[in-house]
Design a protein around this motif. Structure first.
Motif, mmCIF file in Angstrom:
data_model
loop_
_atom_site.group_PDB
_atom_site.id
_atom_site.type_symbol
_atom_site.label_atom_id
_atom_site.label_comp_id
_atom_site.label_asym_id
_atom_site.label_seq_id
_atom_site.Cartn_x
_atom_site.Cartn_y
_atom_site.Cartn_z
ATOM 1 N N LYS A 88 25.231 -15.363 -6.327
ATOM 2 C CA LYS A 88 25.361 -16.793 -6.051
ATOM 3 C C LYS A 88 24.012 -17.419 -5.721
ATOM 4 O O LYS A 88 23.685 -18.502 -6.204
ATOM 5 N N LYS A 89 23.196 -16.730 -4.925
ATOM 6 C CA LYS A 89 21.880 -17.248 -4.572
ATOM 7 C C LYS A 89 20.984 -17.354 -5.806
ATOM 8 O O LYS A 89 20.242 -18.320 -5.967
ATOM 9 N N ALA A 90 21.065 -16.357 -6.675
ATOM 10 C CA ALA A 90 20.260 -16.373 -7.901
ATOM 11 C C ALA A 90 20.672 -17.535 -8.790
ATOM 12 O O ALA A 90 19.815 -18.200 -9.396
ATOM 13 N N GLU A 91 21.962 -17.794 -8.888
ATOM 14 C CA GLU A 91 22.454 -18.915 -9.693
ATOM 15 C C GLU A 91 21.964 -20.239 -9.120
ATOM 16 O O GLU A 91 21.539 -21.129 -9.857
ATOM 17 N N LYS A 92 22.032 -20.373 -7.795
ATOM 18 C CA LYS A 92 21.552 -21.603 -7.154
ATOM 19 C C LYS A 92 20.065 -21.801 -7.440
ATOM 20 O O LYS A 92 19.627 -22.907 -7.762
ATOM 21 N N ALA A 93 19.295 -20.732 -7.310
ATOM 22 C CA ALA A 93 17.853 -20.821 -7.557
ATOM 23 C C ALA A 93 17.574 -21.199 -9.005
ATOM 24 O O ALA A 93 16.673 -22.001 -9.296
ATOM 25 N N LYS A 94 18.358 -20.641 -9.920
ATOM 26 C CA LYS A 94 18.186 -20.935 -11.346
ATOM 27 C C LYS A 94 18.444 -22.418 -11.614
ATOM 28 O O LYS A 94 17.657 -23.082 -12.297
ATOM 29 N N HIS A 95 19.531 -22.951 -11.051
ATOM 30 C CA HIS A 95 19.853 -24.367 -11.252
ATOM 31 C C HIS A 95 18.797 -25.259 -10.611
ATOM 32 O O HIS A 95 18.425 -26.290 -11.158
ATOM 33 N N TRP A 96 18.281 -24.869 -9.478
ATOM 34 C CA TRP A 96 17.262 -25.653 -8.798
ATOM 35 C C TRP A 96 15.979 -25.692 -9.618
ATOM 36 O O TRP A 96 15.343 -26.727 -9.755
ATOM 37 N N LEU A 97 15.598 -24.557 -10.187
ATOM 38 C CA LEU A 97 14.371 -24.489 -10.988
ATOM 39 C C LEU A 97 14.487 -25.275 -12.288
ATOM 40 O O LEU A 97 13.479 -25.740 -12.834
ATOM 41 N N GLN A 98 15.705 -25.433 -12.799
ATOM 42 C CA GLN A 98 15.885 -26.142 -14.065
ATOM 43 C C GLN A 98 15.548 -27.624 -13.966
ATOM 44 O O GLN A 98 15.324 -28.286 -14.974
ATOM 45 N N GLN A 99 15.459 -28.145 -12.763
ATOM 46 C CA GLN A 99 15.129 -29.563 -12.615
ATOM 47 C C GLN A 99 13.648 -29.850 -12.862
ATOM 48 O O GLN A 99 13.252 -30.987 -13.036
ATOM 49 N N PHE A 100 12.839 -28.810 -12.900
ATOM 50 C CA PHE A 100 11.400 -28.982 -13.095
ATOM 51 C C PHE A 100 11.009 -28.723 -14.541
ATOM 52 O O PHE A 100 11.616 -27.925 -15.227
ATOM 53 N N THR A 101 9.953 -29.438 -14.976
ATOM 54 C CA THR A 101 9.407 -29.195 -16.303
ATOM 55 C C THR A 101 8.042 -28.554 -16.107
ATOM 56 O O THR A 101 7.194 -29.098 -15.412
ATOM 57 N N PHE A 102 7.873 -27.416 -16.706
ATOM 58 C CA PHE A 102 6.616 -26.706 -16.566
ATOM 59 C C PHE A 102 5.795 -26.886 -17.840
ATOM 60 O O PHE A 102 6.273 -26.643 -18.935
ATOM 61 N N ARG A 103 4.570 -27.365 -17.676
ATOM 62 C CA ARG A 103 3.668 -27.536 -18.798
ATOM 63 C C ARG A 103 2.439 -26.687 -18.559
ATOM 64 O O ARG A 103 2.076 -26.399 -17.423
ATOM 65 N N GLU A 104 1.794 -26.353 -19.644
ATOM 66 C CA GLU A 104 0.570 -25.563 -19.537
ATOM 67 C C GLU A 104 -0.518 -26.427 -18.920
ATOM 68 O O GLU A 104 -0.702 -27.584 -19.297
ATOM 69 N N ARG A 105 -1.210 -25.870 -17.977
ATOM 70 C CA ARG A 105 -2.267 -26.593 -17.309
ATOM 71 C C ARG A 105 -3.593 -26.218 -17.962
ATOM 72 O O ARG A 105 -3.922 -25.059 -18.086
#
Length: 110
Positions: A88-105
Motif C-alpha cells: 500500500k505504501k509503495a502504491e501511494k508513493a507511486k501515485h504521488w511521484l506520477q504528479q511530477f514531470t521529470f526532464r533532463e537537466r
C-alpha cells in the motif's frame, strides 16, 4: 598503567580483540563496541533469569506444558500484515511521484 593500556586490557578482557585491532579502532568505535558488549551481557543475564523462572514454574506445577512456560510469538500474521502495508505504501508513493514531470537537466557551458 596508562589510560590507553587500561583500555587495551578492557578491550582484550571483554571483546577478545588483539592489540593491533584495538589500535586500529577510533575511540568512538571502541566505545560503541563496549556498549554493544554491555548490552549483550545484559541480554544474557535476562535470558538466564527467564530460564530460572521457567524452571521454578515447571517444578511447582503438576504437569506443565511447553505452552504454559513459553508462548512463541506468531510472526506469520505480522509478516503478512507488514507485506500488505508495504504494498500500500509503495502504491501511494507511486501515485504521488506520477504528479511530477521529470526532464533532463542540461548544464550551461559558457
Amino acid at each position: 598503567m596508562t589510560y590507553v593500556e587500561r583500555q587495551l586490557v578492557t578491550c582484550w578482557r571483554y571483546l577478545r580483540l588483539e592489540p593491533s585491532i584495538f589500535y586500529a579502532l577510533t575511540p568512538r568505535e571502541f566505545v560503541l563496541l563496549m556498549d554493544a558488549e554491555l548490552e549483550s551481557i545484559h541480554d544474557a543475564m535476562e535470558r538466564e533469569a527467564q530460564i530460572a523462572l521457567m524452571h521454578e514454574q515447571a517444578s511447582r506445577s503438576k504437569r506443565p506444558k511447553v505452552a504454559d512456560l513459553y508462548k512463541r510469538p506468531s510472526s506469520a500474521k505480522k509478516e503478512e500484515h507488514s507485506i500488505q502495508e508495504s504494498v500500500k505504501k509503495a502504491e501511494k508513493a507511486k501515485h504521488w511521484l506520477q504528479q511530477f514531470t521529470f526532464r533532463e537537466r542540461r548544464e550551461r557551458v559558457e
